[in-house]
Design a protein around this motif. Structure first.
Motif, PDB file in Angstrom:
ATOM      1  N   TYR A 195       0.849  -1.192   0.000  1.00  2.11           N
ATOM      2  CA  TYR A 195       0.000   0.000   0.000  1.00  2.11           C
ATOM      3  C   TYR A 195       0.885   1.243   0.000  1.00  2.11           C
ATOM      4  O   TYR A 195       1.805   1.365   0.820  1.00  2.11           O
ATOM      5  CB  TYR A 195      -0.896   0.023   1.232  1.00  2.11           C
ATOM      6  CG  TYR A 195      -1.870  -1.132   1.288  1.00  2.11           C
ATOM      7  CD1 TYR A 195      -3.125  -1.043   0.689  1.00  2.11           C
ATOM      8  CD2 TYR A 195      -1.528  -2.318   1.934  1.00  2.11           C
ATOM      9  CE1 TYR A 195      -4.021  -2.109   0.737  1.00  2.11           C
ATOM     10  CE2 TYR A 195      -2.409  -3.384   1.978  1.00  2.11           C
ATOM     11  CZ  TYR A 195      -3.663  -3.270   1.380  1.00  2.11           C
ATOM     12  OH  TYR A 195      -4.535  -4.332   1.424  1.00  2.11           O
ATOM     13  N   GLY A 196       0.608   2.164  -0.902  1.00  3.82           N
ATOM     14  CA  GLY A 196       1.352   3.414  -0.973  1.00  3.82           C
ATOM     15  C   GLY A 196       0.530   4.572  -0.456  1.00  3.82           C
ATOM     16  O   GLY A 196      -0.680   4.646  -0.690  1.00  3.82           O
ATOM     17  N   LEU A 197       1.183   5.479   0.248  1.00  5.32           N
ATOM     18  CA  LEU A 197       0.564   6.718   0.711  1.00  5.32           C
ATOM     19  C   LEU A 197       1.213   7.868  -0.038  1.00  5.32           C
ATOM     20  O   LEU A 197       2.432   8.049   0.008  1.00  5.32           O
ATOM     21  CB  LEU A 197       0.752   6.893   2.221  1.00  5.32           C
ATOM     22  CG  LEU A 197       0.249   5.766   3.112  1.00  5.32           C
ATOM     23  CD1 LEU A 197       0.517   6.088   4.579  1.00  5.32           C
ATOM     24  CD2 LEU A 197      -1.228   5.490   2.887  1.00  5.32           C
ATOM     25  N   CYS A 198       0.390   8.641  -0.731  1.00  4.08           N
ATOM     26  CA  CYS A 198       0.887   9.699  -1.597  1.00  4.08           C
ATOM     27  C   CYS A 198       0.293  11.035  -1.166  1.00  4.08           C
ATOM     28  O   CYS A 198      -0.881  11.112  -0.797  1.00  4.08           O
ATOM     29  CB  CYS A 198       0.487   9.387  -3.040  1.00  4.08           C
ATOM     30  SG  CYS A 198       0.999  10.604  -4.258  1.00  4.08           S
ATOM     31  N   GLY A 199       1.112  12.088  -1.201  1.00  2.00           N
ATOM     32  CA  GLY A 199       0.615  13.413  -0.862  1.00  2.00           C
ATOM     33  C   GLY A 199       1.757  14.360  -0.563  1.00  2.00           C
ATOM     34  O   GLY A 199       2.904  13.952  -0.405  1.00  2.00           O
ATOM     35  N   TYR A 200       1.431  15.647  -0.477  1.00  2.00           N
ATOM     36  CA  TYR A 200       2.451  16.671  -0.240  1.00  2.00           C
ATOM     37  C   TYR A 200       3.013  16.558   1.179  1.00  2.00           C
ATOM     38  O   TYR A 200       2.422  15.918   2.055  1.00  2.00           O
ATOM     39  CB  TYR A 200       1.847  18.064  -0.467  1.00  2.00           C
ATOM     40  CG  TYR A 200       0.616  18.346   0.363  1.00  2.00           C
ATOM     41  CD1 TYR A 200       0.714  18.795   1.682  1.00  2.00           C
ATOM     42  CD2 TYR A 200      -0.668  18.144  -0.173  1.00  2.00           C
ATOM     43  CE1 TYR A 200      -0.411  19.041   2.446  1.00  2.00           C
ATOM     44  CE2 TYR A 200      -1.795  18.382   0.587  1.00  2.00           C
ATOM     45  CZ  TYR A 200      -1.663  18.833   1.899  1.00  2.00           C
ATOM     46  OH  TYR A 200      -2.779  19.069   2.658  1.00  2.00           O
ATOM     47  N   ASN A 201       4.151  17.182   1.418  1.00  2.00           N
ATOM     48  CA  ASN A 201       4.749  17.187   2.754  1.00  2.00           C
ATOM     49  C   ASN A 201       3.789  17.816   3.756  1.00  2.00           C
ATOM     50  O   ASN A 201       3.243  18.893   3.509  1.00  2.00           O
ATOM     51  CB  ASN A 201       6.068  17.977   2.749  1.00  2.00           C
ATOM     52  CG  ASN A 201       7.165  17.255   1.992  1.00  2.00           C
ATOM     53  OD1 ASN A 201       7.094  16.064   1.744  1.00  2.00           O
ATOM     54  ND2 ASN A 201       8.196  18.000   1.607  1.00  2.00           N
ATOM     55  N   GLY A 202       3.589  17.131   4.870  1.00  2.00           N
ATOM     56  CA  GLY A 202       2.716  17.652   5.910  1.00  2.00           C
ATOM     57  C   GLY A 202       1.252  17.300   5.740  1.00  2.00           C
ATOM     58  O   GLY A 202       0.403  17.789   6.488  1.00  2.00           O
ATOM     59  N   CYS A 203       0.944  16.407   4.772  1.00  2.00           N
ATOM     60  CA  CYS A 203      -0.460  16.069   4.522  1.00  2.00           C
ATOM     61  C   CYS A 203      -1.005  15.053   5.505  1.00  2.00           C
ATOM     62  O   CYS A 203      -2.222  14.843   5.580  1.00  2.00           O
ATOM     63  CB  CYS A 203      -0.656  15.562   3.092  1.00  2.00           C
ATOM     64  SG  CYS A 203       0.073  13.927   2.796  1.00  2.00           S
ATOM     65  N   GLY A 204      -0.118  14.379   6.264  1.00  2.00           N
ATOM     66  CA  GLY A 204      -0.574  13.414   7.256  1.00  2.00           C
ATOM     67  C   GLY A 204      -0.100  11.994   7.040  1.00  2.00           C
ATOM     68  O   GLY A 204      -0.468  11.094   7.800  1.00  2.00           O
ATOM     69  N   LYS A 205       0.744  11.776   6.016  1.00  2.00           N
ATOM     70  CA  LYS A 205       1.202  10.416   5.706  1.00  2.00           C
ATOM     71  C   LYS A 205       1.956   9.783   6.873  1.00  2.00           C
ATOM     72  O   LYS A 205       1.638   8.676   7.308  1.00  2.00           O
ATOM     73  CB  LYS A 205       2.107  10.426   4.465  1.00  2.00           C
ATOM     74  CG  LYS A 205       1.490  11.003   3.210  1.00  2.00           C
ATOM     75  CD  LYS A 205       2.402  10.819   2.012  1.00  2.00           C
ATOM     76  CE  LYS A 205       3.767  11.455   2.156  1.00  2.00           C
ATOM     77  NZ  LYS A 205       3.713  12.940   2.226  1.00  2.00           N
ATOM     78  N   THR A 206       2.978  10.489   7.352  1.00  2.00           N
ATOM     79  CA  THR A 206       3.810   9.934   8.423  1.00  2.00           C
ATOM     80  C   THR A 206       3.011   9.793   9.716  1.00  2.00           C
ATOM     81  O   THR A 206       3.176   8.808  10.453  1.00  2.00           O
ATOM     82  CB  THR A 206       5.050  10.822   8.649  1.00  2.00           C
ATOM     83  OG1 THR A 206       5.817  10.875   7.442  1.00  2.00           O
ATOM     84  CG2 THR A 206       5.921  10.269   9.770  1.00  2.00           C
ATOM     85  N   MET A 207       2.126  10.731   9.991  1.00  2.00           N
ATOM     86  CA  MET A 207       1.308  10.644  11.198  1.00  2.00           C
ATOM     87  C   MET A 207       0.401   9.419  11.139  1.00  2.00           C
ATOM     88  O   MET A 207       0.201   8.722  12.145  1.00  2.00           O
ATOM     89  CB  MET A 207       0.477  11.910  11.368  1.00  2.00           C
ATOM     90  CG  MET A 207      -0.136  12.060  12.739  1.00  2.00           C
ATOM     91  SD  MET A 207       1.097  12.168  14.068  1.00  2.00           S
ATOM     92  CE  MET A 207       1.901  13.718  13.634  1.00  2.00           C
ATOM     93  N   LEU A 208      -0.145   9.135   9.963  1.00  2.00           N
ATOM     94  CA  LEU A 208      -0.978   7.945   9.799  1.00  2.00           C
ATOM     95  C   LEU A 208      -0.158   6.685  10.055  1.00  2.00           C
ATOM     96  O   LEU A 208      -0.620   5.746  10.722  1.00  2.00           O
ATOM     97  CB  LEU A 208      -1.579   7.921   8.388  1.00  2.00           C
ATOM     98  CG  LEU A 208      -2.445   6.711   8.033  1.00  2.00           C
ATOM     99  CD1 LEU A 208      -3.606   6.550   9.008  1.00  2.00           C
ATOM    100  CD2 LEU A 208      -2.963   6.833   6.596  1.00  2.00           C
ATOM    101  N   MET A 209       1.077   6.657   9.561  1.00  2.00           N
ATOM    102  CA  MET A 209       1.951   5.512   9.813  1.00  2.00           C
ATOM    103  C   MET A 209       2.227   5.338  11.305  1.00  2.00           C
ATOM    104  O   MET A 209       2.229   4.219  11.826  1.00  2.00           O
ATOM    105  CB  MET A 209       3.277   5.687   9.063  1.00  2.00           C
ATOM    106  CG  MET A 209       3.186   5.448   7.577  1.00  2.00           C
ATOM    107  SD  MET A 209       4.825   5.641   6.800  1.00  2.00           S
ATOM    108  CE  MET A 209       4.616   4.619   5.344  1.00  2.00           C
ATOM    109  N   ARG A 210       2.451   6.435  11.998  1.00  2.00           N
ATOM    110  CA  ARG A 210       2.704   6.366  13.439  1.00  2.00           C
ATOM    111  C   ARG A 210       1.493   5.806  14.194  1.00  2.00           C
ATOM    112  O   ARG A 210       1.636   5.031  15.145  1.00  2.00           O
ATOM    113  CB  ARG A 210       3.054   7.757  13.987  1.00  2.00           C
ATOM    114  CG  ARG A 210       4.410   8.282  13.529  1.00  2.00           C
ATOM    115  CD  ARG A 210       4.690   9.655  14.133  1.00  2.00           C
ATOM    116  NE  ARG A 210       5.948  10.199  13.673  1.00  2.00           N
ATOM    117  CZ  ARG A 210       7.147   9.897  14.185  1.00  2.00           C
ATOM    118  NH1 ARG A 210       7.233   9.034  15.180  1.00  2.00           N
ATOM    119  NH2 ARG A 210       8.236  10.449  13.702  1.00  2.00           N
ATOM    120  N   LEU A 211       0.315   6.191  13.758  1.00  2.00           N
ATOM    121  CA  LEU A 211      -0.910   5.676  14.370  1.00  2.00           C
ATOM    122  C   LEU A 211      -1.064   4.179  14.116  1.00  2.00           C
ATOM    123  O   LEU A 211      -1.417   3.410  15.021  1.00  2.00           O
ATOM    124  CB  LEU A 211      -2.128   6.429  13.836  1.00  2.00           C
ATOM    125  CG  LEU A 211      -2.299   7.869  14.319  1.00  2.00           C
ATOM    126  CD1 LEU A 211      -3.269   8.627  13.406  1.00  2.00           C
ATOM    127  CD2 LEU A 211      -2.802   7.908  15.757  1.00  2.00           C
TER     128      LEU A 211
END
Length: 215
Positions: free
Chosen positions: A31-47
């Motif tokens: 599964y890939g997460l795509c989006g601009y910096n600060g869109c929430g990708k890394t935060m979603l991974m942390r969750l």
């Protein structure tokens, strides 16, 4: 493994950084997460990894909820943001120290994981003398060495040359083929399309698009 993400929301400092995300993920898929910096990708991974607690909603693994029945995912390898190891130790010694926590893998497996990412397990160079690309490769090795059911990779191709990028793409697909569930981010859409089975586009913490990739 089946991951169910329901109404997942995270609010920090009054800002909603992950906004009512609903996703189901299964083993044997990238599964890939795509989006601009600060869109929430890394935060979603942390969750998903259980590193932070959601404001609302839940993340469940095979019906068991993080923060209730589970403290952390039962089998996970993770690389989020910059790889961090002990500067005074070699790559092999750093991974050996990490492996000693669970005791699941032996020295032979550790050495094999280091070779898979294009490094030499017999290299005595200290981590502080590694190039950025070497550090990234070691971080990927640490995430895969125990053959976890879930692998989370945040921008795994950062600082890698073209050979390293190609090697990492092949490695991720091999992990998927053995049955792992892989979640990754990448700023390069082409790389995501080459590697992923499903790509989610995120804006302002929301999933705004889901697209399947032909393999």
């Amino acid at each position: 493994m089946k991951i169910e993400i329901k109404n997942l929301t995270k609010v920090l400092g009054g800002n909603t950084v992950v906004d009512n995300v609903n996703i189901t993920m299964e083993s044997g898929t990238v599964y890939g997460l795509c989006g601009y910096n600060g869109c929430g990708k890394t935060m979603l991974m942390r969750l998903i990894a259980g590193l932070i607690i959601p404001t609302k909603g839940s993340v469940s693994y095979d019906g068991k909820t993080l923060g209730k029945q589970l403290d952390f995912p039962p089998s996970i390898g993770i690389l989020i943001e910059n790889p961090a190891f002990l500067d005074s130790r070699s790559g092999f010694d750093n991974l050996k120290l990490l492996a000693s926590i669970k005791g699941k893998v032996d020295k032979k497996t550790i050495a094999s994981s280091i070779r898979k990412v294009g490094l030499d397990p017999d290299d005595k160079k200290k981590f502080r003398k590694y190039s950025l690309g070497m550090k990234q490769r070691l971080g990927i090795a640490s995430a895969i060495m125990e053959s976890p059911d879930l692998i989370i990779l945040d921008e795994p191709t950062n600082a890698l040359d073209s050979n390293g990028v190609e090697l990492t793409q092949k490695l991720i697909r091999k992990e998927c083929e053995r049955g792992a569930l892989v979640i990754m981010t990448c700023h390069d859409r082409e790389i995501l399309e080459n590697v992923c089975d499903v790509i989610y586009t995120i804006e302002h913490g929301k999933i705004i698009d889901e697209r399947s990739c032909q393999r």
